[in-house]
Design a protein around this motif. Sequence first.
Motif, PDB file in Angstrom:
ATOM      1  N   TYR A  37       0.772 -20.361  -5.409  1.00 26.31           N
ATOM      2  CA  TYR A  37       2.207 -20.305  -5.627  1.00 26.31           C
ATOM      3  C   TYR A  37       2.455 -19.996  -7.094  1.00 26.31           C
ATOM      4  N   GLN A  39       5.427 -20.339 -10.153  1.00 28.26           N
ATOM      5  CA  GLN A  39       6.673 -20.981 -10.570  1.00 28.26           C
ATOM      6  C   GLN A  39       7.069 -20.421 -11.930  1.00 28.26           C
ATOM      7  N   ARG A  43      12.693 -21.314 -12.662  1.00 26.66           N
ATOM      8  CA  ARG A  43      12.994 -20.593 -11.420  1.00 26.66           C
ATOM      9  C   ARG A  43      12.215 -21.185 -10.257  1.00 26.66           C
ATOM     10  N   GLN A  44      12.556 -20.716  -9.087  1.00 26.06           N
ATOM     11  CA  GLN A  44      12.019 -21.260  -7.847  1.00 26.06           C
ATOM     12  C   GLN A  44      10.537 -20.935  -7.677  1.00 26.06           C
ATOM     13  N   MET A  45       9.799 -21.868  -7.129  1.00 32.00           N
ATOM     14  CA  MET A  45       8.396 -21.636  -6.802  1.00 32.00           C
ATOM     15  C   MET A  45       8.310 -20.772  -5.555  1.00 32.00           C
ATOM     16  N   MET A  89       3.870 -20.703 -14.182  1.00 28.08           N
ATOM     17  CA  MET A  89       2.861 -21.686 -13.815  1.00 28.08           C
ATOM     18  C   MET A  89       2.393 -21.339 -12.409  1.00 28.08           C
TER      19      MET A  89
ATOM     20  N   ARG B   9      20.964 -28.781 -10.465  1.00 31.29           N
ATOM     21  CA  ARG B   9      19.826 -28.329 -11.264  1.00 31.29           C
ATOM     22  C   ARG B   9      19.457 -29.370 -12.323  1.00 31.29           C
ATOM     23  N   LEU B  90      11.370 -31.545  -6.611  1.00 28.84           N
ATOM     24  CA  LEU B  90      11.384 -30.333  -5.808  1.00 28.84           C
ATOM     25  C   LEU B  90      11.481 -30.672  -4.329  1.00 28.84           C
ATOM     26  N   PHE B 105      10.504 -23.503  -1.333  1.00 25.13           N
ATOM     27  CA  PHE B 105      10.999 -24.470  -2.307  1.00 25.13           C
ATOM     28  C   PHE B 105      12.434 -24.202  -2.737  1.00 25.13           C
ATOM     29  N   GLY B 106      13.124 -25.285  -3.112  1.00 27.33           N
ATOM     30  CA  GLY B 106      14.383 -25.167  -3.816  1.00 27.33           C
ATOM     31  C   GLY B 106      14.149 -24.918  -5.298  1.00 27.33           C
ATOM     32  N   ASP B 107      15.219 -24.803  -6.049  1.00 29.64           N
ATOM     33  CA  ASP B 107      15.126 -24.525  -7.481  1.00 29.64           C
ATOM     34  C   ASP B 107      14.703 -25.732  -8.293  1.00 29.64           C
ATOM     35  N   GLY B 108      14.777 -26.905  -7.703  1.00 27.26           N
ATOM     36  CA  GLY B 108      14.406 -28.119  -8.431  1.00 27.26           C
ATOM     37  C   GLY B 108      15.603 -28.797  -9.067  1.00 27.26           C
TER      38      GLY B 108
END
Lengths: 115, 114
Positions: A37, A39, A43-45, A89, B9, B90, B105-108
Amino acid sequence: AQTVTQSQPEMSVQEAETVTLSCTYDTSESDYYLFWYKQPPSRQMILVIRQEAYKQQNATENRFSVNFQKAAKSFSLKISDSQLGDAAMYFCAYIGDTNAGKSTFGDGTTLTVKP
Amino acid sequence: DVKVTQSSRYLVKRTGEKVFLECVQDMDHENMFWYRQDPGLGLRLIYFSYDVKMKEKGDIPEGYSVSREKKERFSLILESASTNQTSMYLCASTYDWGPNQPQHFGDGTRLSIL
């Protein structure tokens, strides 16, 4: 229990060159999937690439490819022709046949791309 | 494309407050997950859910609870927030339990507890 190890906390590469990120894992299961993955900062993973353990052929997605060595329990990610947008990452992850869909993640490798 | 949306966020709360983190997915996924991400520790699973009203503890459930009243929504609750819960959270979902299913995944949510 399964474990995933990424031994390189940080890596850097010159733009347009190739870099390899390392991942090793430990499992007693015979069938499983491995994932990389990405990241990006803030921003979104997202999924980069996945590999099934039973497939001998290494997975490839455009500039991203893996070197899967099942006997060595190694799953490295090669990024060719690195671009500035590859800076992120990167997480290696494992899902086993008996894990009920739960992923085990490595600690991540931060990749810097130098212009 | 799968859309996983986390309600905030950035969030700043005080010690002892009850904190709710919300996550919604729009692709009818069966499974949903909450992770926390800390530098050098990767992603650690807090709780997951494989169906409405069903939940299971992950690796670090202490101090957290979850709620899944509807299939598309999975909430993480910090019952009494503490400073050691300052982290990136997350949310993720998968279509089903197949091992070939990647996480979406979401943006966190970057949560700070003061």
